[in-house]
Design an enzyme around this catalytic site. Sequence first.
Site, PDB file in Angstrom:
ATOM      1  N   SER A 158       0.850  -1.189   0.000  1.00 32.06           N
ATOM      2  CA  SER A 158       0.000   0.000   0.000  1.00 32.06           C
ATOM      3  C   SER A 158       0.886   1.240   0.000  1.00 32.06           C
ATOM      4  O   SER A 158       2.042   1.182   0.425  1.00 32.06           O
ATOM      5  CB  SER A 158      -0.868  -0.005   1.267  1.00 32.06           C
ATOM      6  OG  SER A 158      -1.516   1.232   1.450  1.00 32.06           O
TER       7      SER A 158
ATOM      8  N   TYR B 271      -1.233  -0.335  10.501  1.00 33.75           N
ATOM      9  CA  TYR B 271      -1.323  -0.702   9.093  1.00 33.75           C
ATOM     10  C   TYR B 271      -0.113  -0.167   8.325  1.00 33.75           C
ATOM     11  O   TYR B 271       0.513  -0.908   7.548  1.00 33.75           O
ATOM     12  CB  TYR B 271      -2.633  -0.164   8.501  1.00 33.75           C
ATOM     13  CG  TYR B 271      -2.867  -0.552   7.069  1.00 33.75           C
ATOM     14  CD1 TYR B 271      -3.208  -1.860   6.734  1.00 33.75           C
ATOM     15  CD2 TYR B 271      -2.759   0.382   6.048  1.00 33.75           C
ATOM     16  CE1 TYR B 271      -3.437  -2.226   5.406  1.00 33.75           C
ATOM     17  CE2 TYR B 271      -2.989   0.022   4.725  1.00 33.75           C
ATOM     18  CZ  TYR B 271      -3.324  -1.277   4.415  1.00 33.75           C
ATOM     19  OH  TYR B 271      -3.545  -1.635   3.109  1.00 33.75           O
TER      20      TYR B 271
ATOM     21  N   LYS C 258       2.691  -2.576   6.504  1.00 34.64           N
ATOM     22  CA  LYS C 258       2.943  -2.487   5.065  1.00 34.64           C
ATOM     23  C   LYS C 258       4.389  -2.068   4.791  1.00 34.64           C
ATOM     24  O   LYS C 258       5.004  -2.549   3.832  1.00 34.64           O
ATOM     25  CB  LYS C 258       1.951  -1.543   4.394  1.00 34.64           C
ATOM     26  CG  LYS C 258       0.527  -2.101   4.349  1.00 34.64           C
ATOM     27  CD  LYS C 258       0.461  -3.431   3.607  1.00 34.64           C
ATOM     28  CE  LYS C 258      -0.969  -3.874   3.376  1.00 34.64           C
ATOM     29  NZ  LYS C 258      -1.043  -5.125   2.605  1.00 34.64           N
TER      30      LYS C 258
END
Length: 148
Positions: free
Chosen positions: A38, A51, A55
């Site tokens: 991402s 998150y 990532k």
Amino acid sequence: MKVLDEIMGLNLRAVVQLTHLTLPHLIKSKGNIVNISSVAALKNIQDSFAYCTAKAGLDHFSRCIASELAPKGVRVNVVNPGPVRTDFVENMGVNEVGKFYENIGQMMPLKRVSEPEEITDVILFLASEKARGVTGASWVTDDGYMIK
């Protein structure tokens, strides 16, 4: 800490584990890996530290394993999408999904949100022989998110 563990488990640990389980076949077949990361790996997203961290870890793991596997003829790359029109937003509990994507699209330099097929095209390229000289790379497809 529970949320952090769950996010790390899903977005990083699972990929590391699956990669190691498939290594004998990948090496034998001279296969390749395309991990899905991402833009959150590259740029902070408000209230998403777990998150973003997971990532970023996935990106770095991909580079490290690419370095280890390159001499064995196995390529490893990463795709870093920005906003993509999927059920991700619905699963977050957003009610007006269409309006959400419309608003996000207007914030992107290209004034749009990607469709899943666009990300698939990048993945298919990286997995193909056309990308035989590409390994350890992160391919951003984000409608300009990173330049804003």
